[in-house]
Write a protein that holds these residues in place. Structure first.
Motif, PDB file in Angstrom:
ATOM      1  N   VAL A   1       0.852  -1.189   0.000  1.00  0.00           N
ATOM      2  CA  VAL A   1       0.000   0.000   0.000  1.00  0.00           C
ATOM      3  C   VAL A   1       0.886   1.237   0.000  1.00  0.00           C
ATOM      4  O   VAL A   1       1.705   1.417   0.908  1.00  0.00           O
ATOM      5  N   PRO A   2       0.758   2.108  -1.004  1.00  0.00           N
ATOM      6  CA  PRO A   2       1.575   3.328  -1.024  1.00  0.00           C
ATOM      7  C   PRO A   2       1.299   4.223   0.188  1.00  0.00           C
ATOM      8  O   PRO A   2       0.193   4.230   0.733  1.00  0.00           O
ATOM      9  N   ASP A   3       2.310   4.970   0.593  1.00  0.00           N
ATOM     10  CA  ASP A   3       2.176   5.843   1.762  1.00  0.00           C
ATOM     11  C   ASP A   3       1.047   6.851   1.602  1.00  0.00           C
ATOM     12  O   ASP A   3       0.417   7.247   2.589  1.00  0.00           O
ATOM     13  N   ALA A   4       0.786   7.283   0.374  1.00  0.00           N
ATOM     14  CA  ALA A   4      -0.217   8.320   0.147  1.00  0.00           C
ATOM     15  C   ALA A   4      -1.653   7.823   0.268  1.00  0.00           C
ATOM     16  O   ALA A   4      -2.585   8.630   0.229  1.00  0.00           O
ATOM     17  N   VAL A   5      -1.846   6.523   0.403  1.00  0.00           N
ATOM     18  CA  VAL A   5      -3.196   5.946   0.436  1.00  0.00           C
ATOM     19  C   VAL A   5      -3.633   5.737   1.871  1.00  0.00           C
ATOM     20  O   VAL A   5      -2.936   5.079   2.657  1.00  0.00           O
TER      21      VAL A   5
END
Length: 353
Positions: A147-151
C-alpha cells in the motif's frame, strides 16, 4: 526428586468475527495464530471492506463446501508485524492489501500473472476459508500487495476486490478506450462508483443507472454524463437516444437477470459487454440472433490479478479514492451486510478492526 513440570502457557487471545450459520455472526475471543511459517508474514488487520460475496456467505450461499464456524472478511488492509523465515522484500510496519484467493503460485496462469485463473486455487479467504475479520492473520508473503504511503487505510481496504475488479473488467477484458461511451449499471454500488471514476479519468462518456433519484444525483456528482433511474425509465432507450441510436461501446454489467436484455440492447454493432455479477438472478434469456448479427462480444470477468490490485492502489495514490458510504466498527459488521443486501448503500462500507 523430579522437578515439577511447568504448567501449560495459555494461548493468547484475539478478537475474530465468525459465521456459525446463516446470518449468525459472533464476535468471539479465539487463539492467536502461531508464529508465521517460512514464507509467511503475520498481519495486524486494520479494516475490512464489504462486498456482495460477504452477503452471499452470510446468507449461506458458499457455492462450495466449507467448515463452520468460519472467520469472515474477504477484502482488507493490514500491517506486517512479524516475518517468517525466508521472507524478503518486506519489513515490519509495511502496510499491505492481502490477496484473498489462495492460489498455488506454480500453475501456468499463476506464473503468467493471471492469478484469478489459478488452476489449483484452494479457496477464497472469508468465503471458503477463514478470512480477515480478526486482529491477526498469517498470510503467504507472495500474496501481499504494498500500500503506497499516500493511500489512507480505509481507502486501501477497497483495493483487493473493488478497485481491482474494475481494473480487470474495464481494461483487461472490455479494453475500454478514451472517448468511448460506456453504460455503467448499478452506479451506486462499490464497483459502480469506481467504474464511473475510472471511465471519466479516461475521457469517456458515462451513462449510469441507479434505482432511485438520490443515487442518480450522486452518480451525476461523481461525473456521470447521463443518469437513468431504471425503476422509472427504460435505460436501453436512453442509451440509444444519447448516442443518436448508435448504442454504447461498452456495458459494465453486474446486476444480472433484471438488466441483462436491456444491457445487450444498449450496445452498438460490435459492442462489448463485461459482466462480473448476477445479484438479481443467475439465469437470463438471451437473443442469440442479436449476439451474432450485431457481432456483440461478451466477457465474463471474475476477480482480478495481483497486478490489478497494485494498479488500483497506484490510482488511489494519485487521488482517485473510493466512495465511502460509511465506516463502522467490527461489532456492526452484520448491520453493514444488511445495508448492502437491501441496496441502501452508495459506494463502499468499510469496517474497522
Amino acid at each position: 526428586m523430579n522437578e515439577l513440570a511447568a504448567p501449560p502457557v495459555s494461548a493468547r487471545l484475539m478478537r475474530a468475527l465468525r459465521l456459525h450459520g446463516d446470518r449468525d455472526l459472533r464476535l468471539e475471543d479465539v487463539a492467536e495464530p502461531p508464529p508465521p511459517a517460512p514464507g509467511e508474514v503475520r498481519l495486524r488487520m486494520h479494516a475490512i471492506a464489504l462486498n456482495h460475496i460477504d452477503v452471499w456467505g452470510w446468507r449461506g450461499m458458499a457455492f462450495a463446501q466449507r467448515k463452520l464456524p468460519i472467520c469472515v472478511g474477504v477484502e482488507a488492509v493490514g500491517e506486517i508485524v512479524a516475518l517468517g523465515d525466508g521472507v524478503e522484500g518486506w519489513m515490519i510496519g509495511d502496510r499491505v492489501a492481502p490477496y484473498g484467493a489462495q492460489t498455488c503460485g506454480v500453475c501456468p496462469a499463476c506464473r503468467d500473472g493471471r492469478d484469478n485463473l489459478c488452476e489449483n486455487v484452494s479457496g477464497v479467504m472469508g468465503f471458503h476459508l477463514d478470512g480477515f475479520a480478526r486482529e491477526y492473520v498469517n498470510q503467504k508473503a507472495r500474496l501481499m500487495v504494498r500500500v503506497p504511503d499516500a493511500v489512507g487505510t480505509e481507502d486501501a481496504a477497497c483495493a483487493a476486490v473493488t478497485f481491482s475488479t474494475v481494473e480487470h473488467m474495464l481494461f483487461d477484458n472490455a479494453r475500454l478506450q478514451p472517448g468511448e461511451v460506456i453504460l455503467i449499471q448499478a452506479a451506486g454500488s462499490g464497483i459502480g462508483t469506481v467504474a464511473i471514476k475510472q471511465a471519466k479519468a479516461l475521457g469517456c462518456t458515462v451513462v449510469a443507472t441507479a434505482g432511485d433519484d438520490e443515487k442518480c444525483e450522486k452518480a451525476k456528482e461523481l461525473g456521470a454524463d447521463h443518469v437513468v433511474n431504471y425503476s422509472e425509465k427504460n435505460f436501453a432507450s436512453v442509451a440509444r437516444r444519447v448516442t443518436d441510436k448508435r448504442g454504447v461501446d461498452v456495458v459494465f454489467e453486474h446486476v444480472g437477470a433484471t438488466t441483462w436484455a436491456g444491457s445487450l440492447l444498449s450496445l452498438r454493432m460490435g459492442g462489448r459487454l463485461v459482466t462480473c455479477g448476477s445479484t438479481s438472478g443467475v439465469s437470463a434469456e438471451t437473443n442469440l440472433m442479436m449476439i451474432f448479427q450485431r457481432q456483440l462480444r461478451i466477457f465474463g470477468s471474475f476477480g482480478a490479478s495481483m497486478r490489478n490490485v497494485a494498479d488500483g492502489l497506484a490510482k488511489m495514490a494519485g487521488g482517485m479514492t473510493p466512495v465511502l458510504d460509511r465506516v463502522i466498527p467490527l461489532d456492526r459488521f452484520a448491520d453493514g451486510l444488511d445495508r448492502l443486501e437491501s441496496r441502501r448503500v452508495f459506494g463502499k462500507i468499510v469496517v474497522t478492526i
